[in-house]
Each structure stands twice: as structure tokens, then as C-alpha cells.
Design a protein around this motif. Structure first.
Motif, short mmCIF file in Angstrom:
data_model
loop_
_atom_site.label_atom_id
_atom_site.label_comp_id
_atom_site.label_asym_id
_atom_site.label_seq_id
_atom_site.Cartn_x
_atom_site.Cartn_y
_atom_site.Cartn_z
N ARG A 231 0.70 -1.24 0.01
CA ARG A 231 0.14 -0.02 0.17
C ARG A 231 0.93 1.32 -0.07
N GLU B 38 -6.28 -0.42 -4.96
CA GLU B 38 -6.40 0.60 -4.14
C GLU B 38 -6.93 1.66 -4.73
N PRO B 75 -9.75 -1.42 4.11
CA PRO B 75 -8.45 -2.46 3.89
C PRO B 75 -8.78 -3.00 5.20
#
Lengths: 672, 78
Positions: A231, B38, B75
Motif C-alpha cells: 500500500r 486500491e 482495508p
């Protein structure tokens, strides 16, 4: 002889918006750069030869930006159909696809679709500096192997890599063409599938510049996959400077404020910077006119050339400064990356009226001239929103109305410049408000009025902020200006010729000049105004008289209103002609105002121009659709007479009714 | 069911599914909104619409109406 070998080779540039495609086109294309429409559509593309220095004998075509080969709008369908087989130039011999490396996975979608269709493809990776700032690099050689086509890094802004690209194009042109087959991977699932393939590919070709090069390549690769999957890794974050600028420019409250400031700056620059240049053009045309008139002597053809042709040309050229400034500022905003943000900020309020964020730029351009504004509406993909935008553009007070307002305001408020200025701003603001109301109403009846309904959407890439490249902006401004002259020029000149005929024929002046000395300048002045008073135009005006009367006006204003079909500013010079004002330019408007004050309606003896009728005329000019070029371009851009005819009926009808209400309402209130 | 249109400014989420019955779904997928990706909502325009979304290293402006076909999960719900 084989036609195929005779045909000039075709290199087509394809790429998503903001991938540097147009910049690359500008870097490669020669001087003969032409913007054309696809046959039967309003989509623009540019065609050119290569710059001489490349010694490459082929056509270079720039196509509109697309993000995939699956068409969503009818316009995209035309773009894609023409990519596969252009009716004039055939199939492309080489397709050059631009891919923004910092947007690698998204932009590669189109490249993959092109390669899959069997085109001989060269992938150009642009914006490598942006990727480098994020500490990444694409392994071009590896990518080339995996895609099965040539890949080259190129920065069209600085010119790096252009020569190697030319070399690749030359080699590819020599290889025989493969069979092009239109792939039908057209469902959402197919795109998802391509994206999965691209993501796998990305992992293999993207190199992290931070990693240790002496490391075992397998470990390095494993690490890299971890980083990409992880991420918030660098590659997945947008440009950090852009994010910082956006936090101000796209701020919920400051954003709209800054937007307003930028737009008003642009708007004022269109007027204040352009006006001295416009005066200069005007003076130049006038002296050219009198030069020709003096040179050819006093006869009808000298008058035709001077007033009909050169005068018409002047009408076209006088708006050029505004159009150039408009496109220059728009170009700066676009190249810097702000324009997409502006569209985003204004999208919500406009969408409530059935418009789109993309409607904003065309509406703004309408303040300069409706013609480039209507052309600019092409960027709106949704047909209903595009037509609706085109529909309301004529309500934006274009610059041709400024001289008319100037004259009428000077008549209404002599010497009171400040008050006139405030009223003028009110006229502009009212124009915008009316246009928004009209949009809202039309949108309600969209099924009956615009004839269709469809899905409206707004998805747009917000490009990275960059310092605009001035030479690029200049080149685009130039091509837009040329386009304006080509599009509006012929109509305006033809109409100005027709008007010249109508005002000069049958041309039997019956004025008695026997009691005046022969060389008295008033003789020719009298003949001139007698000619117009007996002309066909006056005949038409007299037929119109019953229509003009309820408005407190007579045939003389009627004739001038007919003359405005060439361009609205012609109203002033036409009135001057009818009222026998032949003073030099400096005094013309003052002596015209004096004449207007004395003018009386023949059979009633009432004053022709009163506070009420002048105010009524301002209302008329705000609403009426009276510009032949606008009608012509609307017909062309909407592909039929439906929209322009509706506009004429609604706007001119409303103008008449509102003028009637204004004139008689003011009279009722005792203001005459 | 949570979609991108429900996210606050600054919130990060992962795409779960695309609603293919939505008329804008094809365009949305072409712009790179694919399951597993994402995204983060960066800014909201005045009236909270359109949104600017960070996706695949790009910033994309999208109307709430169009963003409704992008189903997401947070998430930590994973």
C-alpha cells in the motif's frame, strides 16, 4: 501500376488524453498542418507531413484522444472506425501509441488493444521524468519483447528521443503490413482481463531505481513485487506537487473562489487586452477601404470592392484579436493542467441544469464569439449535453454586441461612463442567468425539444500540473484562429455582399441636387442616403414596419436589424448610413447620437429613439439570434436544422415579446 | 454495500466489484477501476461532487453518480 505502392504511407498517432500525443504531433509535423473533420462527423483531427529535416515521405495523422478502442459515444465510434480504415487515407501503415509512463498501467490498455488488432505499432513512452521523480524506470527493451513491438522513450517537450523515433518509424514503414483484424474484446470482462495481463507485465518491466543493482536479480524482483503490491508505494501515488497544488485549487471553498478569480481575469483580458488591437484592425481596414475607393474612382464596382468585400473582411478580422487571446489563455490553462480542474469544480452546478463540467469552456468562449464557442463544445462527449450547451451559447453576450450596447448606452446615459459600465455588466450577467434558466427549461423537455435522452457521465483524468509550453500554446492558438477565419469568413463575406446589393440597388437616387453647388460634399452624402432609402433593403424594411411599430420603432431600425445578420456590430454603421452621418470615425458616434435624438417617426411625429425604445433595443440584442454565421455553424455541428430553427423561433420570438414589454412597460410607467 | 461515492475525503479503500448493470461501468473499467485496486478519495468539489480519486498513480475526477458502480471495502475489513 499498383495503387497501393503509389499511395502515400500513413502514420497515425493514437493515445489517451494527456499522454503527450499532441505535443508529439507538434514536434513531428511540418508546416503544412491542417485541421480537418472526419467525413460526416464533427470530430477533428490534424493531418500533416513530417518536418523536412526528418526526410520522411509519409502522412502524419493526429487522432482525438481516446482511452480505449471501445466506443462509448457516437463521436468515439467515428474516431475508432476511421483509425481502422480512413475513407481518404486508408489503413495506417504504422500506428504510434503514446503512453504516459507515470500512468503506465492505465495507458497501456489502449496500446494493448492496438497491438492486438494487428497494427504495426510503436509504443512511445512519454513523461519519463515524472516516473523518475518517483524513483522508477521502465525497462523499454524488456517491454518491447513482451509486447512484441518497438518501444521507445521519448520526451516530445524537449525533443529527446525524437530522432530515434523517426528511425523506428522508417524501419517499420519498410516492413510489410500485417493483417489488421478488428478484435472484438469488447465486454467489461475483456478489459478486466487485459488489465490483469498489464499488471503482470508491469511487475516485470518496472524497475525501482532505489534498489541495489548488485543484488541477486531474483531477490530484487521479489522485492519489487512486494513494493508494487504494497500500500502507498511510490508508483501508486500521484505526483506529490500536484497533490499539494490540488489541496488549494480543489479545496472545497477556496477552489471555487480561485476558479472565479481565474475566470474573471481571463474574461477581462479578452476585452481590455484585445480592444486596442481591435481598434487598430478597424482603422487599418477603414484606411484600406478608402484607399481602394479613391484608387478606383467613384463608381459602383469600387464601392462593391471597398464596402462589400473589404468591409466584410473587416468584420471577420476585427474579432480575431479576441479569439486569439481567448484561445491563448485557454491553451495556457489547458497545458498547465488547470482546465480539467475547472471543469470538475463547475460540474455539479451545471449538471443540475442538464449541462456538464465540460460545457463551461464553450460557454465562456461565447463571450468572445459564438462560432469558436460552438466548435469548442465538441469536447463534450454526451450528445444531449453538447446540444444543450450549443443551444444556450448564443445567449452569452458576444463581443459583436459590444459596439451596439456602447452606442445605445451612450444615447441613454450621455457622459455617465460609470453608470454605463454598471449597466453593461448587468447586461452580461443577465445574459448568463437567462441562459441557465433556458438550459433548465429545455432540459425538462429534452425528450420533445432535443429529441433524445441518454446516460450522462463525468469521468476525467486530472493531469499533472506542469509549466505550460508556450510554443505549443502558440501553435494551437494559430490553428484555432485559422479555423475561425475559414469557418466564419466565407459566410460573413457572402452576407456582407448580399447586404451591399440590397442597400445599393435598384439605385436610382431621386434627390434634387440642382440648387446645391456641384462640389458640395453634402451632394454625395445626400445621394448615398437617398440610395439606401430607395433600396431593396428599405423595401424590406417598409414591409417590416407593421412588425416594428408595436416596439415604437420604424423601418429604418428594421433595415439595420436585417443588416445585423452579417454581424451584430453592423447595426451601428447601418444606422449611420441611414441617418446620413458621414463624419469621420472619431465624431461618428457623437453625430449619430445627435441624429438619433432628432429622428422622428414619419406619420406620428413621435421621437424614434427614446429611453423606452433604446432600452427595448438593448433587450432585443440580448436575446435575439441574429447572426447568420452562428446559425450556419450550429446547423453544421448538430447535423441538421432542428436546433438552429428552434433557436431562431425561441430566441427571436422571446426577444420580440420582451422588447414589446420593455418599451410599453416603460411608457406605462411614464418613462418615454 | 459500500461504493466510492460513500467514502470521505482522504479515505482509502480497495475495489471489490464493479456493477456491470450501471451504464457507466464500461468507462469506469477503462479508466482503470478494476477489482483489487486500491484507491483514495483526495478532494471533493463544492456540493461534495464530483470527487477526485487517486488510482494507479493518477488523479481521476468522477461524478458520484458514476462512482456508485464501484463497490469497495475498507482495508481493515479484510
Amino acid at each position: 501500376m499498383n495503387i497501393e505502392t503509389e499511395r502515400k504511407k500513413l502514420v497515425t498517432l493514437v493515445g489517451p488524453p494527456n499522454s503527450g500525443k499532441t505535443t508529439l504531433f507538434n514536434a513531428l509535423s511540418g508546416k503544412k498542418h491542417k485541421t480537418v473533420n472526419y467525413p460526416g462527423a464533427t470530430i477533428e483531427y490534424s493531418i500533416s507531413s513530417f518536418l523536412d529535416q526528418f526526410s520522411l515521405d509519409a502522412r502524419l495523422m493526429d487522432s482525438p484522444g481516446i482511452i480505449s478502442l471501445i466506443p462509448v459515444s457516437p463521436d468515439e465510434k467515428v474516431t475508432i472506425d476511421n483509425l481502422y480504415n480512413h475513407p481518404d487515407f486508408g489503413k495506417p501503415d504504422v500506428v504510434v501509441v503514446t503512453v504516459d509512463s507515470s500512468q503506465f498501467s492505465r495507458h497501456l490498455l489502449l496500446a494493448r488493444q492496438i497491438i492486438d488488432s494487428g497494427f504495426k505499432t510503436i509504443v512511445v513512452l512519454t513523461m519519463n521524468d515524472l516516473l523518475k521523480e518517483k524513483n522508477f524506470e521502465i525497462d523499454g527493451r524488456h517491454l518491447s519483447v513482451m509486447l512484441g513491438c518497438d518501444v521507445i522513450k521519448c520526451d516530445p517537450r524537449s525533443g529527446d528521443g525524437i530522432d530515434s523515433l523517426i528511425g523506428l518509424i522508417k524501419t517499420n514503414l519498410e516492413i510489410n503490413k500485417e493483417q489488421i483484424h478488428r478484435k472484438n474484446r469488447h465486454s467489461e470482462d475483456d478489459i478486466l482481463c487485459i488489465y490483469r495481463e498489464i499488471e503482470e507485465l508491469e511487475k516485470k518491466v518496472l524497475r525501482d531505481l532505489n534498489e541495489n543493482h548488485h543484488e541477486d536479480p531474483h531477490i530484487a524482483k521479489a522485492n519489487k513485487e512486494l513494493v508494487i503490491a504494497g500500500r502507498g508505494s511510490g508508483i501508486k501515488m500521484p505526483d506529490s506537487l500536484t497533490l499539494k497544488i490540488d489541496s488549494v485549487l480543489l479545496h472545497k471553498f477556496w477552489g471555487i473562489f480561485i476558479f472565479m478569480v481565474i475566470m474573471s481575469l481571463m474574461f477581462t483580458s479578452i476585452f481590455w487586452v484585445a480592444s486596442p488591437v481591435m481598434d487598430l484592425v478597424d482603422t487599418a481596414i477603414h484606411s484600406f477601404e478608402s484607399f481602394v475607393n479613391n484608387g478606383l474612382g467613384d463608381n459602383w464596382y469600387s464601392d462593391l470592392i471597398a464596402k462589400g468585400i473589404i468591409g466584410g473582411l473587416g468584420v471577420v478580422l476585427v474579432f480575431l484579436p479576441q479569439i486569439v487571446i481567448l484561445f491563448f489563455v485557454l491553451g495556457l490553462l489547458e497545458d498547465s493542467g488547470y482546465l480539467a480542474r475547472g471543469a470538475m469544480i463547475i460540474d455539479k452546478p451545471l449538471s443540475m441544469l442538464g449541462l456538464n463540467g465540460r460545457s463551461f469552456v464553450p460557454m465562456l468562449s461565447g463571450f468572445a464569439c459564438a462560432i469558436p464557442a460552438i466548435m469548442a463544445a465538441r469536447t463534450i462527449q454526451n450528445k444531449r449535453e453538447r446540444y444543450l450547451t450549443i443551444f444556450i451559447i448564443p445567449l452569452m453576450s458576444c463581443s459583436a454586441r459590444l459596439p451596439v450596447y456602447g452606442l445605445l448606452l451612450a444615447f441613454l446615459f450621455p457622459g455617465k461612463y460609470f453608470l454605463s459600465g454598471i449597466i453593461l455588466s448587468l447586461i452580461y450577467i443577465t445574459g448568463v442567468l437567462i441562459s441557465l434558466i433556458v438550459a433548465g427549461i429545455i432540459n425538462r423537455y429534452k425528450k420533445t425539444l432535443l429529441n433524445f435522452e441518454d446516460n450522462s457521465s463525468f469521468i476525467m483524468e486530472l493531469p499533472v500540473y506542469r509549466v505550460p509550453k508556450i510554443s505549443n500554446v502558440f501553435k494551437n492558438t494559430y490553428s484555432n484562429a485559422v479555423q475561425y477565419i475559414q469557418k466564419a469568413g466565407p459566410t460573413i463575406i457572402i452576407f456582407s455582399l448580399i447586404l451591399w446589393l440590397l442597400t445599393n440597388f435598384p439605385g436610382k437616387p431621386t434627390v434634387d441636387t440642382s440648387n446645391l453647388p456641384k462640389d458640395d460634399p453634402s451632394v454625395s452624402r445626400l445621394i448615398e442616403s437617398e440610395r439606401i432609402n430607395n433600396s431593396y433593403a428599405a423595401e424590406i424594411g417598409k414591409i417590416m414596419e407593421p412588425v416594428m411599430r408595436p416596439l415604437g420603432l420604424d423601418w429604418r431600425v428594421g433595415v439595420s436589424l436585417i443588416a445585423t445578420f452579417a454581424a451584430r456590430e453592423v447595426f451601428v454603421s447601418s444606422l449611420a448610413l441611414i441617418f446620413k452621418v458621414t463624419e469621420s470615425d472619431d465624431n461618428m458616434s457623437q453625430s449619430l447620437i445627435n441624429e438619433m435624438k432628432n429622428a422622428k417617426i414619419k406619420d406620428t411625429g413621435q421621437n424614434l429613439f427614446t429611453t423606452a425604445t433604446a432600452a427595448g433595443l438593448i433587450v432585443f440584442f440580448m436575446l435575439a439570434l441574429q447572426c447568420i454565421s452562428t446559425i450556419a455553424i450550429t446547423k453544421k455541428e448538430t447535423g441538421g436544422w432542428r436546433i438552429p430553427v428552434l433557436q431562431i423561433i425561441i430566441y427571436t420570438g422571446a426577444a420580440y415579446i420582451m422588447t414589446f414589454i420593455t418599451v410599453n412597460g416603460l411608457r406605462f410607467l411614464g418613462i418615454n | 454495500m459500500m461504493t466510492v461515492a460513500d467514502l470521505h475525503s482522504g479515505q482509502t479503500a480497495i475495489i471489490k466489484n464493479i456493477d456491470f448493470s450501471h451504464p457507466s461501468s464500461c468507462r469506469v473499467v477503462e479508466y482503470g477501476f478494476t477489482p483489487g485496486q486500491e484507491l483514495q478519495v483526495i478532494n471533493k468539489s463544492i456540493f461534495n461532487d464530483p470527487l477526485s480519486v487517486s488510482l494507479r498513480g493518477a488523479l481521476i475526477a468522477i461524478r458520484k453518480q458514476d462512482a456508485r458502480c464501484i463497490e469497495v471495502f475498507l482495508p481493515n475489513e479484510h
